[in-house]
Motif scaffolding. Sequence first.
Motif, short mmCIF file in Angstrom:
data_model
loop_
_atom_site.label_atom_id
_atom_site.label_comp_id
_atom_site.label_asym_id
_atom_site.label_seq_id
_atom_site.Cartn_x
_atom_site.Cartn_y
_atom_site.Cartn_z
N LYS A 1 10.60 -4.98 0.05
CA LYS A 1 11.03 -6.49 0.50
C LYS A 1 10.81 -6.52 2.02
CE LYS A 1 11.76 -8.80 -3.26
NZ LYS A 1 10.68 -7.82 -3.96
N ASP A 2 11.18 -5.26 2.76
CA ASP A 2 11.21 -5.27 4.01
C ASP A 2 9.94 -4.82 4.86
OD1 ASP A 2 12.27 -1.94 4.53
OD2 ASP A 2 10.97 -2.74 3.18
N LEU A 3 8.97 -4.76 3.86
CA LEU A 3 7.49 -4.61 4.65
C LEU A 3 6.70 -5.79 4.34
CD1 LEU A 3 6.52 -0.90 3.33
CD2 LEU A 3 7.54 -1.63 5.41
N PRO A 4 5.75 -6.20 5.18
CA PRO A 4 4.63 -7.28 5.06
C PRO A 4 4.09 -7.44 3.78
CG PRO A 4 4.49 -6.38 7.35
CD PRO A 4 5.34 -5.34 6.62
N GLU A 5 4.19 -8.44 3.19
CA GLU A 5 3.43 -8.39 1.85
C GLU A 5 1.94 -7.96 1.65
OE1 GLU A 5 3.08 -8.77 -1.94
OE2 GLU A 5 5.17 -9.13 -0.85
N LYS A 6 1.32 -8.41 2.67
CA LYS A 6 -0.08 -8.00 2.93
C LYS A 6 -0.37 -6.72 3.01
CE LYS A 6 -0.95 -8.05 7.92
NZ LYS A 6 -1.69 -8.53 9.11
N TRP A 7 0.57 -6.12 3.23
CA TRP A 7 0.45 -4.37 3.07
C TRP A 7 0.39 -3.87 1.84
CZ3 TRP A 7 4.00 -1.80 7.45
CH2 TRP A 7 3.67 -2.44 8.87
N ALA A 8 0.85 -4.59 0.88
CA ALA A 8 1.06 -3.89 -0.76
C ALA A 8 -0.12 -3.22 -0.96
CB ALA A 8 1.16 -5.45 -1.47
N PRO A 9 -1.32 -3.37 -0.74
CA PRO A 9 -2.50 -2.62 -1.39
C PRO A 9 -2.39 -1.13 -0.84
CG PRO A 9 -3.14 -4.70 -0.81
CD PRO A 9 -2.25 -4.59 -0.30
N LEU A 10 -2.06 -1.04 0.54
CA LEU A 10 -1.92 0.02 1.18
C LEU A 10 -0.77 0.86 0.91
CD1 LEU A 10 -3.36 1.30 3.43
CD2 LEU A 10 -2.32 -0.09 5.19
N VAL A 11 0.44 0.25 0.53
CA VAL A 11 1.80 0.80 0.28
C VAL A 11 1.55 1.37 -1.29
CG1 VAL A 11 4.18 0.49 -0.36
CG2 VAL A 11 3.01 -0.49 1.76
N GLU A 12 0.97 0.60 -2.15
CA GLU A 12 0.69 1.23 -3.43
C GLU A 12 -0.04 2.27 -3.67
OE1 GLU A 12 1.41 -3.40 -4.96
OE2 GLU A 12 -0.61 -2.53 -5.08
N ARG A 13 -1.32 2.19 -2.50
CA ARG A 13 -2.07 3.41 -2.74
C ARG A 13 -1.47 4.76 -2.19
NH1 ARG A 13 -7.79 4.62 -2.07
NH2 ARG A 13 -8.44 2.84 -2.97
#
Length: 353
Positions: free
Chosen positions: A9-21
Amino acid sequence: MRGKGLIRKDLPEKWAPLVERLARQKYHFVGRHTVVKKCHWTHMAMMEGRHCYKCKFYGIESHRDIQMSPSAFWCWNACMHCWRIRPQDVGVELDETRLPFYDDPKELVDGLIREHRRLMSGYKGMPGIDPKMVEEALNPAHVTMSLTGEPTLYPLLGDLIKEIHKRGMTTFVVTRGVRPDVLANLEEEPSQLYVSLEAWDKKSYDYFTRPLVPRAWELTLETLGLLPSFTNPTAIRITLIKGFNDTEEALRGFARLIDLARPTYVEIKSYMWLGTSRQRLSKEDQAPFDYLKKVSMKLSELTGYPLIGESMVSRVTLLSSIPEPIRLGKGCPEGLKMQEKVGPGEYDLELFP
Ligand code: SF4
């Protein structure tokens, strides 16, 4: 959800693909811009009592070493041999050159220790695992900032180093050398400072290390000029890419840079065909150990730094300005005389079929 990093929740939503990878590649987030990953050798130390070359050279125990970066997505370079995922590789728009926010060093160190303990607790009670090793592993003694990205882009690097030392752990900081301003103003030096080099002049630097900011080569020269002022050990780490920086011209170029920086050590390590670098380089660009040693001997001649150590399994050699490397941990007491056990598939290029 702690540790998975998928839905943070504390990371920008748009980073999700990077965080998931990164999560799929077993990177674990500590805070908003720092990642930890269990090193291959941490696992080998637990399973087989075998450590990475830093144990043989400097006494660093791989099971007590936290491999991390306070700059998960940020770097001023896009080196051809780099294994990291860049934001654009997964369609994420992100200014790679500047952290948008930064966490408190104390909280980061708490998180690093907690995460390392969580990763190592998995070995508790495992058949064949020495309980003493588990106990040691739960008490980390070393932190290595080399996992991904450029650590000097974290504005509180000096405080982070101090905080880690205050907890009785050593610090190995591996930098590309693009922030001499940060290195010159560290209140406390890392236990050992590395500057990574693959290029030997501006032309080879711009071609291979592909800077994302202006004057990166000039900044690197400034950093090399700073190294003699450090009191703790310093090292130039040359990643050898067969067919690129193994030429007479390159080695003479490196010898000039080593003369400028007068590091304590020069490590020459083979490029490893890993991660996204596979899209830019080939398996043949890796240097077999015998070849690496031949090139190292040549550089030793050109620099006057004797070759005092080697690790075939980690494919690295050590040139040194001092007769014996300074031990920064209690691992591998036999030091440079230690005979390595070569595991299955670990001789030369079998490691990455
Ligand atoms: S400096 Fe390091 S993290 Fe940055 S692109 Fe080069 S190899 Fe990758």
